[in-house]
Design a protein around this motif. Structure first.
Motif, PDB file in Angstrom:
ATOM      1  N   ARG A  17       0.816  -1.207   0.000  1.00 13.18           N
ATOM      2  CA  ARG A  17       0.000   0.000   0.000  1.00 13.18           C
ATOM      3  C   ARG A  17       0.855   1.264   0.000  1.00 13.18           C
ATOM      4  NH1 ARG A  17      -4.416   2.242   4.494  1.00 13.18           N
ATOM      5  NH2 ARG A  17      -4.699   4.223   3.429  1.00 13.18           N
ATOM      6  N   TRP A  20       1.946   2.933  -3.138  1.00 11.48           N
ATOM      7  CA  TRP A  20       0.914   3.593  -3.944  1.00 11.48           C
ATOM      8  C   TRP A  20       0.421   4.888  -3.305  1.00 11.48           C
ATOM      9  CZ3 TRP A  20      -0.415   1.747  -8.776  1.00 11.48           C
ATOM     10  CH2 TRP A  20       0.140   0.501  -9.105  1.00 11.48           C
ATOM     11  N   SER A  21       0.972   5.204  -2.111  1.00  9.90           N
ATOM     12  CA  SER A  21       0.557   6.427  -1.425  1.00  9.90           C
ATOM     13  C   SER A  21       1.576   7.513  -1.713  1.00  9.90           C
ATOM     14  CB  SER A  21       0.511   6.200   0.092  1.00  9.90           C
ATOM     15  OG  SER A  21      -0.176   5.005   0.381  1.00  9.90           O
ATOM     16  N   ALA A  39      -8.244   4.165   0.930  1.00 12.29           N
ATOM     17  CA  ALA A  39      -7.555   3.007   1.513  1.00 12.29           C
ATOM     18  C   ALA A  39      -7.855   1.744   0.698  1.00 12.29           C
ATOM     19  CB  ALA A  39      -7.989   2.824   2.965  1.00 12.29           C
ATOM     20  N   GLN A  42      -5.814   1.989  -2.535  1.00 11.79           N
ATOM     21  CA  GLN A  42      -4.364   1.835  -2.308  1.00 11.79           C
ATOM     22  C   GLN A  42      -4.010   0.404  -1.907  1.00 11.79           C
ATOM     23  OE1 GLN A  42      -3.638   4.968   0.540  1.00 11.79           O
ATOM     24  NE2 GLN A  42      -3.052   6.439  -1.047  1.00 11.79           N
ATOM     25  N   MET A  43      -4.891  -0.250  -1.192  1.00 14.63           N
ATOM     26  CA  MET A  43      -4.616  -1.626  -0.779  1.00 14.63           C
ATOM     27  C   MET A  43      -4.895  -2.621  -1.897  1.00 14.63           C
ATOM     28  SD  MET A  43      -6.143  -1.172   3.025  1.00 14.63           S
ATOM     29  CE  MET A  43      -5.870  -2.774   3.751  1.00 14.63           C
ATOM     30  N   GLN A 191     -13.365  -3.380  -2.828  1.00 11.04           N
ATOM     31  CA  GLN A 191     -12.195  -3.921  -3.536  1.00 11.04           C
ATOM     32  C   GLN A 191     -12.611  -4.927  -4.601  1.00 11.04           C
ATOM     33  OE1 GLN A 191      -9.499  -5.104  -0.398  1.00 11.04           O
ATOM     34  NE2 GLN A 191      -8.489  -3.094  -0.480  1.00 11.04           N
TER      35      GLN A 191
END
Lengths: 347, 625
Positions: A17, A20-21, A39, A42-43, A191
């Motif tokens: 993650r 990607w942050s 979140a 990103q996860m 997701q």
């Protein structure tokens, strides 16, 4: 840049993650539903087997539109409502890229409504996530095109009088090939839905029910709160009878003889009488009917993938016309082009 | 086919022919064919298609009149000519709409079949001009074009109603005879163009030949005329319109840069032909996108530029209005983008098919905030080719949107063009960023999207695809260097200055203004821009022939202006700026240089006539016109 520049033969690096942050401080209001969507994305990214450098997040204007700043990918925060148009130019010239459009209900359905419907009907390979909070947050609380009738806001002190859009119905009516709905309280469902959108070869439209805790708090509470979910959300699962509700009091969806849908008690009709969800059905009629089951976020509301069908992707077809022309005519020759009409020589 | 023995063939140095008829009569096509056969003969030529906005206005009415004027000569000409020598009028409305353009003694070739009571009434004639004596100042040839065409087509089994539609080819045949144009190119063209419809080929060919033979045999004409080839520079020539040359210029620019073109466009008159032309040329790797609206057209083009293509959008005035917000974004993003505005009469829908130059100040200032960008304007139809290349060069080198101001006259007008040597154009280096350009606080390499080239002030162009160069850009103000969002006042001011200085600095990268001042002691300077070049250059030539002195400077770059322009303007006691607007360039010149630039304005949907420029110069120099 050539189309192949982004693609290399090496394996996709393993990421987490944090990769990607971006280094930018996230500046949504504390408690905003956007945090959980960020979140979730990103996860999810490390699981998709894609490269950061080949990923672009593009947005228009609004709270949701700040999203690209927080992703450590390529990104553009553009102008109000235009992200689907800008993304169309990018995705068609760069088929090697994974292009995500992040939008809100005002951005996508009001000022940018035209671009959204055309991107959907063209079937451009885009993942369009529309955060629906039924309010204008960034401009501090005016009603939006998805606000319920009689909504009292600063700009509608006597209550709004216009009928809202149902985003899923709109997308289906716009010839979308992939239409889904999820919500900000369920990371796993988000997701899974985003993953499906990403897999789809064409324009994928996902409505994310999102809470604006400052200007429209609790808009979806009746259907998305932990206590309500089981009885108020109708999970759509391809090939499965449409059923929801707590064990012992399951309800389901049946199709009446006239074609309309109805929510019934499973105990009354039996499991076999229920409508089996077919997201791949070519005719969008049933998906549309499902999108009309709830009149607002206070009645049992279907979530999941309403429609996922194959149709040629826009950019691919654009590229094929070029390949075909080059196969037939050879690569363009500028000198010959200038002589394509009648020419004459002066000695 | 040789001209008949009973006719004398006289030499002319030039002729201006105007074909006029209903918008459904095929006048544009007729004029275009006459132009092509003249070009192939080696004449210099310049054309002016003049048609209504309606595709088919009510037949026979003044509103529906469509005209095509062509100027052909044995010497170098610049304009489609002021006043025609010959008017071909297919009906009373065509005669009435154009008769004021005709000087005494000129030739009127009329289709007498169309002068019936109904058509006369529709055109607003109380009496028949062919019989009431009102045309006595002219040489009138009454030719029953419709009935002869029907007669010759009948033999081929074509019904009279269908045959009637070929009468424009009769007119073309007759004028071709009158000016000794070869017939083969036109017959070949008819055969090819209508190959799918043999009967149409037959009808058009018969009508065309009948027109030619009519001139030869009817003993109506005492002579016909020959215009010898003009003396051109050696080379290979083609006939091009502005829109065609512009499309080809974009294609050439794409090759020079080694980048694909993405055109995002929405159909609009008079720019659509650029979209059409590029759409046909997919073998050049061009992507053309007919967008849902003008905004999506430029938006998609900008998205393509972000991805490393040459984003282009083409439009006309109303479309430029709609694109303003996206142009502002492109200025903030500092990405290359070519915006073509083929100007037409405004405001609002205005005069869709008529020319104007009234978008200059819009191009300069039509955005909120301080939002400068380079502007350039082609001066002739063929110059659109080089202008498109120059616009692309500036866009790529300076990472900026560039506006090209063409106009309706350039877009549809045609002229012979000596094909350039493509090798003389410099390659355009995209100069993509290839590696990190910064080190972060922890000592790691980083990529900052707003670090500037010290010379050009351009920022790096880093299309997605390279690891380590991931970055986010947007319409919010950015911190100088890092490109992160910044609301800090001092930073904003610095960024405003940087964006201004970047565009202003282009002045050192464009040619100096070149004054055409034969004797070097003229008191009056004429300033032209865009399509006024032709009439101004021709006007200056004329007054010089009369012993007067006038200098001429033409501006291709409108922003920034050439760095020596202030000095040039300062040399002249009088400055005259003819413009197809209310004085937009002169306003800029007055503001920039504190000079007394006088405006010469015309806003009638047509270019200046050379005679008008000549008269204005004469008046300013205190002489008689």
């Amino acid at each position: 840049m050539s189309e192949s520049n982004g693609a290399t033969a090496t394996a996709v690096p393993v990421t987490a993650r944090k990769d990607w942050s971006s280094d930018q401080e996230v500046r949504w209001c504390p408690g905003c539903g956007d945090y959980s969507i960020l979140a979730a994305v990103q996860m999810l990214m490390p699981e998709l087997g894609v490269r950061r450098e080949n990923t672009v997040f593009l947005s228009g204007i609004g709270c949701a539109a700040r999203f690209p700043y927080y992703m450590n990918t390529y990104g553009m925060h553009s102008i109000h409502g235009r992200a689907p148009a800008i993304a169309t130019g990018l995705a068609t010239t760069r088929p090697d890229l994974d292009v995500w459009v992040i939008s809100g209900d005002g951005d996508a359905l009001s000022i940018g409504g035209n671009h959204l419907i055309h991107a959907l009907r063209r079937n451009v390979r885009l993942n369009i996530l529309m955060f629906n909070n039924q309010i204008y947050g960034l401009t501090k609380g005016q009603y939006s095109p998805t606000s319920e009738v009689a909504k009292v806001t600063k700009s509608t002190p006597f209550g709004s009088v216009d009928t809202p859009f149902n985003p899923v119905s709109l997308a289906l009516g716009a010839e979308a090939t992939f239409v889904a709905r999820t919500h900000d309280m369920d990371r796993a469902h988000m997701q899974e839905t985003f993953r499906r959108a990403h897999q789809h070869n064409g324009a994928a439209f996902v409505e994310v029910l999102q809470n604006c805790n400052v200007f429209n708090d609790g808009a979806f509470e009746k259907i998305t709160s932990r206590d309500a979910r089981a009885s108020m959300l109708i999970p759509l699962q391809h090939g499965q009878p449409i059923v929801f509700g707590a064990e012992g009091s399951e309800r389901g969806v049946i199709q009446r003889a006239d074609g309309s849908l109805e929510i019934v008690s499973v105990a009354d009709v039996g499991l076999d009488a229920l409508l089996v969800h077919d997201e791949a059905r070519d005719d969008p009629g049933l998906a549309f009917a499902l999108s009309r089951l709830a009149h607002g976020p206070y009645e049992p509301t279907p979530i999941g993938v309403f429609r996922a069908v194959e149709r040629p992707e826009y950019g691919t077809q654009m590229s094929e016309q070029i390949t075909d022309a080059q196969a037939k005519r050879g690569l363009g020759d500028v000198a010959a082009l200038l002589r394509s009409g009648s020419s004459w020589t002066v000695d | 086919m040789a001209s008949g023995t009973q006719h004398v063939t006289e030499q002319l140095d030039q002729v201006i022919v105007r074909f006029a008829g209903d918008s459904g009569d095929g006048m544009q096509l007729t004029g275009d064919r006459f132009t092509t056969s003249s070009a192939l003969l080696g004449n210099d030529m310049s054309t002016f298609p003049d048609f209504p906005a309606e595709i088919r206005a009510p037949a026979g009415t003044l509103n529906g009149v469509s005209a095509f004027q062509v100027h052909i000569s044995d010497h170098d000409i610049l304009t489609p000519g002021d006043s025609p020598n010959v008017l071909v009028a297919m009906n009373p409305a065509a005669l009435r709409a154009n008769i004021d353009l005709m000087a005494k003694g000129t030739i009127l070739l009329v289709n007498s079949d169309a002068f019936d009571e109904r058509n006369l009434t529709k055109a607003g004639y109380g009496t028949n001009p062919l019989t009431d004596g009102s045309l006595s100042p002219y040489t009138v040839y009454e030719v029953p074009m419709t009935s002869i065409t029907q007669e010759v087509c009948k033999e081929a089994g074509v019904k009279p109603r269908d045959a009637e539609r070929s009468k424009n080819f009769f007119a073309l045949g007759l004028v071709s005879w009158l000016y000794t144009r070869p017939i083969e190119p036109t017959i070949n063209w008819i055969t090819e163009r209508f190959a799918a419809k043999p009967q149409v080929v037959e009808a058009n060919t018969r009508a065309f030949r009948a027109g030619y033979d009519f001139g030869e045999t009817a003993e109506l004409f005492e002579s016909n005329y020959e215009i010898r080839p003009a003396t051109f520079e050696k080379g290979e020539y083609v006939q091009v319109t502005g829109n065609q040359a512009l499309a080809w210029g974009l294609i050439a620019a794409s090759r020079l840069a080694g980048l694909p073109i993405f055109l995002g466009s929405y159909p609009i008159t008079p720019a659509s032909d650029i979209l059409h032309e590029l759409s046909r040329r997919k073998e050049f790797g061009i992507r053309t996108f007919q967008a849902e609206d003008e905004i999506a057209g430029i938006g998609a083009a900008l998205g393509a530029s972000f991805g490393g293509a040459i984003g282009v959008t083409t439009t006309s005035g109303p479309g430029l209005d709609l694109k303003s917000e996206a142009i502002g974004l492109a200025i903030n993003l500092e990405l290359p983008l070519v915006i073509v505005d083929v100007q037409r009469g405004g405001p609002s829908t205005g005069l869709p098919t008529k020319t104007e130059q009234a978008d200059l100040l819009h191009a300069m200032y039509g955005r909120h905030g301080e939002a400068p960008l380079p502007i350039l304007a082609p001066k002739t139809p063929s110059d659109c080719f080089a202008a498109a290349i120059e616009a692309t060069r500036l866009a790529v080198k300076y990472r900026t949107p560039v506006i090209v101001l063409s106009d309706g006259y350039l877009a549809n007008g045609a002229e012979p063009w000596r094909l350039p040597d493509l090798d003389t154009f410099e390659p355009i280096d995209p100069g993509f960023a290839s590696e990190p350009n910064h080190v972060d606080d922890e000592g790691n390499p980083a990529f900052w999207p707003y670090v500037r080239d010290p010379e050009t002030l351009a920022r790096p162009w880093a299309p997605p695809g390279l690891p380590g160069l991931e970055h986010r850009i947007g319409g919010l103000e950015k911190a100088d260097g890092s490109g992160n969002v910044s609301y800090e006042g001092v930073n904003h001011e610095r960024m405003v200055h940087l964006r201004r200085d970047k565009i202003a600095g282009i002045a050192s990268d464009i040619p100096l203004a070149e004054v055409n001042d034969e004797t070097g002691d003229a008191q009056l300077l004429l300033v032209s821009w865009g399509s006024t070049y032709a009439a101004v250059a021709a006007g200056v030539k004329r007054v010089r022939a009369r012993g007067m002195k006038a200098a001429h400077v033409h501006l291709r770059h409108l922003n920034p202006l050439p760095s020596n322009l202030g000095e040039v303007l300062g040399r002249y006691a009088q400055i005259l700026v003819p413009e197809i607007n209310l004085g937009q360039l002169s306003r800029i010149l007055r503001a920039e240089y504190l000079v007394d630039a006088q405006t010469m304005s015309k806003m009638q949907g047509v270019p200046f006539r050379v005679g008008e420029i000549e008269a204005a110069i004469t008046a300013m120099l205190g002489g008689k016109s």
